[in-house]
Design a protein around this motif. Structure first.
Motif, PDB file in Angstrom:
ATOM      1  N   UNK A  30     -75.263  17.308  35.572  1.00 57.65           N
ATOM      2  CA  UNK A  30     -75.440  15.844  35.638  1.00 57.65           C
ATOM      3  C   UNK A  30     -74.392  15.237  36.555  1.00 57.65           C
ATOM      4  N   UNK A  31     -73.152  15.658  36.403  1.00 61.08           N
ATOM      5  CA  UNK A  31     -72.087  15.135  37.262  1.00 61.08           C
ATOM      6  C   UNK A  31     -72.295  15.513  38.719  1.00 61.08           C
ATOM      7  N   UNK A  32     -72.913  16.673  38.941  1.00 54.49           N
ATOM      8  CA  UNK A  32     -73.145  17.143  40.305  1.00 54.49           C
ATOM      9  C   UNK A  32     -74.346  16.453  40.956  1.00 54.49           C
ATOM     10  N   UNK A  33     -75.073  15.653  40.192  1.00 53.87           N
ATOM     11  CA  UNK A  33     -76.195  14.915  40.743  1.00 53.87           C
ATOM     12  C   UNK A  33     -77.536  15.618  40.659  1.00 53.87           C
ATOM     13  N   UNK A  34     -77.613  16.742  39.908  1.00 48.88           N
ATOM     14  CA  UNK A  34     -78.889  17.450  39.752  1.00 48.88           C
ATOM     15  C   UNK A  34     -79.774  16.702  38.759  1.00 48.88           C
ATOM     16  N   UNK A  35     -81.067  16.875  38.892  1.00 50.66           N
ATOM     17  CA  UNK A  35     -81.984  16.259  37.931  1.00 50.66           C
ATOM     18  C   UNK A  35     -82.663  17.302  37.040  1.00 50.66           C
ATOM     19  N   UNK A  36     -82.458  18.592  37.350  1.00 52.69           N
ATOM     20  CA  UNK A  36     -83.014  19.658  36.519  1.00 52.69           C
ATOM     21  C   UNK A  36     -82.178  20.926  36.689  1.00 52.69           C
ATOM     22  N   UNK A  37     -82.273  21.819  35.716  1.00 52.77           N
ATOM     23  CA  UNK A  37     -81.560  23.097  35.786  1.00 52.77           C
ATOM     24  C   UNK A  37     -82.464  24.202  35.251  1.00 52.77           C
ATOM     25  N   UNK A  38     -82.192  25.479  35.605  1.00 53.01           N
ATOM     26  CA  UNK A  38     -82.990  26.593  35.066  1.00 53.01           C
ATOM     27  C   UNK A  38     -82.648  26.850  33.605  1.00 53.01           C
ATOM     28  N   UNK A  39     -83.664  27.065  32.794  1.00 51.72           N
ATOM     29  CA  UNK A  39     -83.470  27.253  31.359  1.00 51.72           C
ATOM     30  C   UNK A  39     -84.400  28.352  30.850  1.00 51.72           C
ATOM     31  N   UNK A  40     -83.868  29.258  30.049  1.00 51.45           N
ATOM     32  CA  UNK A  40     -84.703  30.204  29.320  1.00 51.45           C
ATOM     33  C   UNK A  40     -85.138  29.508  28.033  1.00 51.45           C
ATOM     34  N   UNK A  41     -86.411  29.280  27.865  1.00 49.14           N
ATOM     35  CA  UNK A  41     -86.933  28.642  26.656  1.00 49.14           C
ATOM     36  C   UNK A  41     -87.393  29.728  25.699  1.00 49.14           C
ATOM     37  N   UNK A  42     -86.774  29.785  24.518  1.00 50.35           N
ATOM     38  CA  UNK A  42     -87.051  30.849  23.560  1.00 50.35           C
ATOM     39  C   UNK A  42     -87.450  30.272  22.210  1.00 50.35           C
ATOM     40  N   UNK A  43     -88.172  31.052  21.445  1.00 51.72           N
ATOM     41  CA  UNK A  43     -88.660  30.627  20.140  1.00 51.72           C
ATOM     42  C   UNK A  43     -87.749  31.186  19.057  1.00 51.72           C
ATOM     43  N   UNK A  44     -86.572  30.597  18.897  1.00 52.66           N
ATOM     44  CA  UNK A  44     -85.616  31.065  17.906  1.00 52.66           C
ATOM     45  C   UNK A  44     -85.720  30.241  16.624  1.00 52.66           C
ATOM     46  N   UNK A  45     -85.484  30.879  15.491  1.00 49.30           N
ATOM     47  CA  UNK A  45     -85.402  30.165  14.222  1.00 49.30           C
ATOM     48  C   UNK A  45     -84.103  29.363  14.193  1.00 49.30           C
ATOM     49  N   UNK A  46     -83.965  28.492  13.198  1.00 51.86           N
ATOM     50  CA  UNK A  46     -82.743  27.692  13.078  1.00 51.86           C
ATOM     51  C   UNK A  46     -81.516  28.576  12.955  1.00 51.86           C
ATOM     52  N   UNK A  47     -81.589  29.608  12.097  1.00 49.01           N
ATOM     53  CA  UNK A  47     -80.431  30.467  11.868  1.00 49.01           C
ATOM     54  C   UNK A  47     -80.092  31.308  13.096  1.00 49.01           C
TER      55      UNK A  47
END
Length: 315
Positions: A91-108
């Motif tokens: 955010x500070x660097x001025x980006x509007x998006x970043x790469x993210x691994x989206x995973x289906x983890x339980x709360x624990x």
């Protein structure tokens, strides 16, 4: 969990360490920053210090090279599990998006991964460590005897140890396991978690190194009302000695009034009286092998008494 290389071959990713070690960002999704939300109860502070400034400059020059890890939220958007500092720096660097691994983890599972990926930072405050360890402890307790949330790769090493200690109560089994992961003893884990019982203002003084961690652990056993008096005493510029803390612990009961506490804090009571309890070798032998030293026996007895008092047991 898997992702494809350029050749189309699948690579199995079994844990978050492997995810963080992936040299490319293939398999990650570009997620808008306004869709990424902080992990609920995240105990680690994101600070704009010199290290953050360096991270911002690196991201400006090279982008985010190591993807964050997140999971979908029922209400929409994504909950960050790992990558809070990278997200802030982006955010500070001025980006509007970043790469993210989206995973289906339980709360624990999410809690354990979040703690594991942050607690080994070079600089970490006592309050951060305290609440992080508590969060992981609570998550592991919910799993009962399962100890494989984030360390599946160590299952073979853990089986014999887990079986050997399965007769112990859940608290000791879990604190010992957590401690081994982070190079801490079961006692150290328990003592850090005790800090979560402090008033927030007192815990801040611990972070500021105005109260020693060892003294803060003892203060954490005091009632809320007595802690408030201790806080006022310290804010008025007084130094709280270990002797006064132990006097407070000895007198802190349901009937203790503020005047009595005030007398202790201002040195108007006698020093703590030393009492000696003598146990024979035969009596001790029922609980401690001969090779256990007197110092270790005393340490274990005091630890058990602390736990006893923490459960609210009154003589």
């Amino acid at each position: 969990m898997s992702m494809r290389t350029r050749a189309g071959k699948k690579i199995s990713l079994t844990n978050y360490e492997e995810l963080l070690a992936v040299p490319t960002i293939e398999g990650a999704s570009d997620i808008p920053l306004d869709q990424l939300h902080e992990f609920k109860g995240h105990p680690f502070h994101v600070v704009d210090d010199e290290a953050m400034d360096e991270l911002v400059e690196s991201i400006k020059a090279k982008g985010v090279l190591s993807p964050a890890i997140a999971r979908k939220r029922p209400e929409g958007g994504f909950e960050l599990i790992s990558g809070h500092r990278r997200t802030h720096a982006a955010r500070r660097a001025g980006l509007d998006k970043i790469p993210v691994f989206v995973k289906d983890y339980s709360d624990d599972e999410a809690v354990c991964i979040m703690v594991d990926s942050n607690i080994q930072r070079e600089r970490i405050l006592p309050s951060e460590k305290a609440f992080a360890l508590k969060m992981k402890m609570d998550a592991m307790r919910k799993q009962g005897s399962r100890q494989d949330l984030t360390s599946r790769q160590n299952d073979g090493k853990l089986n014999s140890r887990t079986n050997k200690t399965s007769r112990q109560n859940g608290k000791k089994l879990t604190s010992g396991f957590v401690g081994q992961e982070f190079g801490m003893s079961s006692r150290q884990v328990d003592r850090y978690i005790r800090l979560t019982h402090l008033l927030p203002e007192l815990l801040l003084l611990v972070d500021q190194e105005k109260i020693k961690v060892t003294n803060a652990v003892e203060i954490s056993f005091l009632s809320v009302d007595v802690q408030k008096q201790v806080l006022a005493y310290i804010k008025n510029g007084h130094s709280l000695t270990k002797n006064k803390i132990m006097q407070l612990r000895n007198c802190d009961t349901d009937t203790t009034d503020s005047a009595e506490v005030d007398k202790i804090l201002h040195g108007q009571t006698k020093q703590v009286e030393i009492r000696q309890i003598v146990l024979t070798n035969r009596e001790l032998g029922k609980y401690f092998p001969n090779q256990v030293t007197e110092k270790e026996i005393k340490r274990q007895i005091i630890h058990l008494l602390d736990e006893w008092k923490a459960r609210g047991v009154r003589v």
